[in-house]
Write an enzyme that holds these catalytic residues in place. Sequence first.
Site, mmCIF file in Angstrom:
data_model
loop_
_atom_site.group_PDB
_atom_site.id
_atom_site.type_symbol
_atom_site.label_atom_id
_atom_site.label_comp_id
_atom_site.label_asym_id
_atom_site.label_seq_id
_atom_site.Cartn_x
_atom_site.Cartn_y
_atom_site.Cartn_z
ATOM 1 N N ASP A 172 -13.088 -7.322 9.240
ATOM 2 C CA ASP A 172 -11.963 -7.430 8.314
ATOM 3 C C ASP A 172 -10.728 -6.740 8.881
ATOM 4 O O ASP A 172 -10.808 -5.932 9.783
ATOM 5 C CB ASP A 172 -12.312 -6.880 6.927
ATOM 6 N N ASP A 199 -7.340 -4.666 7.980
ATOM 7 C CA ASP A 199 -6.636 -3.860 6.986
ATOM 8 C C ASP A 199 -5.201 -3.622 7.436
ATOM 9 O O ASP A 199 -4.929 -3.426 8.612
ATOM 10 C CB ASP A 199 -7.338 -2.517 6.793
ATOM 11 N N ASP A 236 -10.443 9.535 9.436
ATOM 12 C CA ASP A 236 -11.538 10.366 9.943
ATOM 13 C C ASP A 236 -11.491 10.566 11.460
ATOM 14 O O ASP A 236 -11.336 11.685 11.943
ATOM 15 C CB ASP A 236 -12.900 9.852 9.458
#
Length: 445
Positions: free
Chosen positions: A67, A69, A146
């Site tokens: 996907d 983003d 992260d």
Amino acid sequence: MPIQESNPSPGASLQLRVIPRDAHPISRKDISPNALRVLYRLRENGYGAYLVGGAVRDLLVGGHPKDFDVATNATPEEVKALFRNCRLIGRRFRLAHVVYGREIIEVATFRANVDDGSGDRQLHEGGRLLRDNVYGTIEDDAVRRDFTANALYYAIEDFSVRDYTGGFEDVQNRVMKLIGEPEQRYREDPVRMLRAVRLAAKLGFRIDDATAAPLPLLAPLLREAAPARLFEEGLKLFLSGHAVESFLGLERHGLLPVLLPETTAALKANRSGALRGMLLEGLRGTDARVAADEPVSPAFLFALLLWPAYCRALMALQAQGMHAAEAQRRAADRVTVHQLETIALPRRFSLPMQEIWLLQSRFGQRKRVGRLLAHPRFRAAFDFLVLRQAASDEHAEEVAFWREAQASAEGMPRDSGEAVDAEAGHEGAPRRRRRRRRGPSSLPA
Ligand code: ATP
Ligand code: MG
């Protein structure tokens, strides 16, 4: 108005490195046309528009992102105003989903994860993040992510990659490195420990020493993570085609005893190593199925992951003199209930998982053959038996018997109700029954 660049924040002191188009391999032809549409539309309307996160990382290593983003300085409402096919989701932190048929492009407004004095960010006593719902600058957005590899921004305005955390070099060196102070970042969100192992396994990266060091110590924090989230993360660890590497990573970094406590104990107690061998064989089979685009089921996966625990519990109950059938049921329930404390395995998976276990003993009995063949979980249970046989060689006769039984049942006229569903086990739920059974076990074992 788009979000204004705000006051000094942790992101503000970052060094920006711009990697121009001719110095990186990301090409527009590898980006989903719908993601490109979204990026261009935002840009045309004066907003910053970037591809971000896993997609940029995966494209840099030549992978195919599942996907795409997008990050922007437009607010969700401003995004919505630009796209008819846009809906806003999330109450705490609003996200825009731009929907193109089955593809959803997630558009997130830059967001900060900082104590800016607004009181909008609250930390749990242990350092866990409870709220992070303030918009921010692109720098803020980068540092709250992260890993450095996950914090790269592909800018549609000049096709460059923007790097605020050294991620570009880390991707080239194939290393997973947390942004900021590792222990603090794990305390904020313990699931990052699993993400480190999972992404390293998926990408074939190594985990940077400072990022890896706290893992065995902080592993117990995973018990505080939401069990439903751990279930989702567990599926990603083991059903994305990198189950063997993920398992070895969890083991190596001391996360396995927290995630699968009873299985870890049972593997340790199993001196011959046969149970571990079977587990790894099963995970290899799972990876092979994913690679071949065949269905894999959470029920079969957890039957495999918790089989050592089940065997150990069963032996203990039988040693107490409990009758076999009763001991099997109790062992299955006990293991399931205990595992639910960490991982929220939904009943639609835990029930078939238990059936796979309980059917194992019926293979030895060779009674009521027709009924067992017609059992909706027969196929999964038989695949499981084949796996046990491959690991220990003890079940060769049973495998041969039931293979033969399936073959002769196939030759016989029968009503459709008796047909065996070749995939029921791997799909986790009984599916439309088929008249004709497929060929031999699709697990490679
Ligand atoms: P995958 O290939 O599994 O999709 P991903 O990195 O894209 O990997 P997502 O869960 O889709 O993972 O998250 C998208 C991005 O959001 C990440 O790349 C990262 O920048 C950020 N992110 C996700 N989870 C966290 C987290 N727990 N803490 C901080 N940032 C996170
Ligand atoms: Mg992703």
